[in-house]
Scaffold this active site. Structure first.
Site, PDB file in Angstrom:
ATOM      1  N   ASP A  14       7.528  -6.878  -9.660  1.00  0.00           N
ATOM      2  CA  ASP A  14       7.841  -6.024  -8.503  1.00  0.00           C
ATOM      3  C   ASP A  14       6.537  -5.700  -7.774  1.00  0.00           C
ATOM      4  OD1 ASP A  14       9.691  -4.324  -6.917  1.00  0.00           O
ATOM      5  OD2 ASP A  14       8.431  -2.699  -7.658  1.00  0.00           O
ATOM      6  N   SER A  15       6.680  -5.234  -6.543  1.00  0.00           N
ATOM      7  CA  SER A  15       5.491  -4.838  -5.784  1.00  0.00           C
ATOM      8  C   SER A  15       4.829  -3.602  -6.406  1.00  0.00           C
ATOM      9  CB  SER A  15       5.879  -4.536  -4.337  1.00  0.00           C
ATOM     10  OG  SER A  15       6.833  -3.499  -4.313  1.00  0.00           O
ATOM     11  N   CYS A  48      12.487  -7.238  -7.140  1.00  0.00           N
ATOM     12  CA  CYS A  48      12.069  -6.645  -5.873  1.00  0.00           C
ATOM     13  C   CYS A  48      12.901  -7.317  -4.795  1.00  0.00           C
ATOM     14  CB  CYS A  48      10.582  -6.932  -5.668  1.00  0.00           C
ATOM     15  SG  CYS A  48       9.948  -6.420  -4.063  1.00  0.00           S
ATOM     16  N   GLU A  78       6.534   5.801  -4.578  1.00  0.00           N
ATOM     17  CA  GLU A  78       5.240   5.360  -5.136  1.00  0.00           C
ATOM     18  C   GLU A  78       4.294   6.549  -5.341  1.00  0.00           C
ATOM     19  OE1 GLU A  78       3.733   2.084  -5.880  1.00  0.00           O
ATOM     20  OE2 GLU A  78       5.836   1.511  -6.034  1.00  0.00           O
ATOM     21  N   CYS A 128      16.896  -1.753  -2.606  1.00  0.00           N
ATOM     22  CA  CYS A 128      15.459  -1.700  -2.906  1.00  0.00           C
ATOM     23  C   CYS A 128      15.346  -1.069  -4.282  1.00  0.00           C
ATOM     24  CB  CYS A 128      14.717  -0.860  -1.876  1.00  0.00           C
ATOM     25  SG  CYS A 128      12.993  -0.558  -2.332  1.00  0.00           S
ATOM     26  N   HIS A 186      13.221   0.615  -5.668  1.00  0.00           N
ATOM     27  CA  HIS A 186      12.666   1.970  -5.758  1.00  0.00           C
ATOM     28  C   HIS A 186      13.729   3.057  -5.556  1.00  0.00           C
ATOM     29  CE1 HIS A 186       8.897  -0.175  -5.231  1.00  0.00           C
ATOM     30  NE2 HIS A 186       8.206   0.928  -5.301  1.00  0.00           N
TER      31      HIS A 186
END
Ligand code: DGL
Length: 273
Positions: A10-11, A73, A158, A192, A194
């Site tokens: 994932d990013s 992701c 994040e 997404c 996240h």
């Protein structure tokens, strides 16, 4: 035959929500998680940059022995998966596999929506790629799709702000815009990885009876099915029930946040891509 862990990329932290579901569903395998936190977020980056970054990560995970890599992701799945599968795998290593998260999510949708109106909340990159729309049209041409980019949500997650009052405004804003465009939506995709961390806040502003499809369990079920159908790949996945974590950022920072995400201690190592 050499065996290795299943790679999960994932990013940043978001893919941990997918990893968590996969490990619960398939605890017997080893996993190697890679978060490209130093270069996150990916959501606002161009196709070419996301493709290059993702290709580097896949190459790295292959070189560390992963026979199979999951792009946990959506942005990487939307912008890089097809090119990597069609153009790079034959050169990199045709015996290894790379899978994404969009197809398993879309497959689940058909049985969930009654009104046949669905909403996709995702990064600007995923929405602009129209990947969800195109996949949905292939499988369920009768479903009407509306997408909403939520550019501020990944930075909130994040930076550990997902459960603070500051997040409320942006949750209400993007969800409101989506339902203004199509009030008949009865099923919402958190497109997404996240976003599940914002789910408690998202639920508070949703019209009653809206279903929310979080991807983790669908991706995990799909991976279980894939391994059953592909015994030649399954046999190359090592079975030690271990999980290692790599980050391109500072490992102590990653370890702290990842431990919170997963609710268990994580000790990450640094990796330069
Ligand atoms: N977690 C990623 C996704 O699922 C993207 C987050 C980012 O913008 O880096 O789309």
């Amino acid at each position: 035959m050499s065996t290795g862990p299943i790679g999960v990329f994932d990013s940043g932290y978001g893919g941990l929500t997918i990893l968590d579901s996969i490990r619960k569903r398939l605890p017997q395998y080893d996993y190697l998680y890679l978060g490209d936190n130093a270069r996150a977020p990916y959501g606002s980056r161009s196709f070419d940059v996301v493709y290059q970054f993702t290709k580097e990560a896949v190459g790295q995970l292959f070189s560390m022995g992963c026979p199979l890599v999951i792009l946990a992701c959506n942005t990487a799945s939307a912008k890089a998966l097809r090119t990597i599968q069609q153009h790079d795998l034959p050169v990199l290593d045709p015996t290894r596999r790379v899978l994404g998260v969009i197809r398993p999510t879309v497959e689940a949708l058909g049985a969930l929506t009654r009104t046949r109106h669905v909403g996709i909340l995702a990064t600007a990159g995923t929405i602009l790629s129209r990947s969800y729309e195109l996949e949905i049209r292939k499988l369920y041409p009768d479903i009407v799709v509306s997408g909403q980019a939520c550019p501020l949500w990944v930075p909130l997650v994040e930076n550990g702000e997902y459960d603070t009052p500051g997040a409320d405004y942006f949750v209400r804003k993007y969800v409101g815009q989506l339902f203004l465009r199509d009030p008949r939506i009865d099923t919402l995709v958190l497109g997404c990885t996240h976003y599940p961390l914002l789910l408690p806040k998202i639920r508070l502003v949703l019209p009653a009876r809206t279903r929310v499809l979080a991807q983790g369990s669908y991706v995990a079920d799909s991976l279980a099915g894939y391994l059953l159908r592909h015994p030649e790949i399954e046999a190359r996945c090592s079975r030690g029930a271990q999980c290692d974590f790599l980050t391109t950022e500072e490992p102590d920072k990653f370890s702290g946040s990842a431990s919170l995400f997963l609710g268990q201690p994580v000790r990450a190592r640094h990796l330069r891509l």
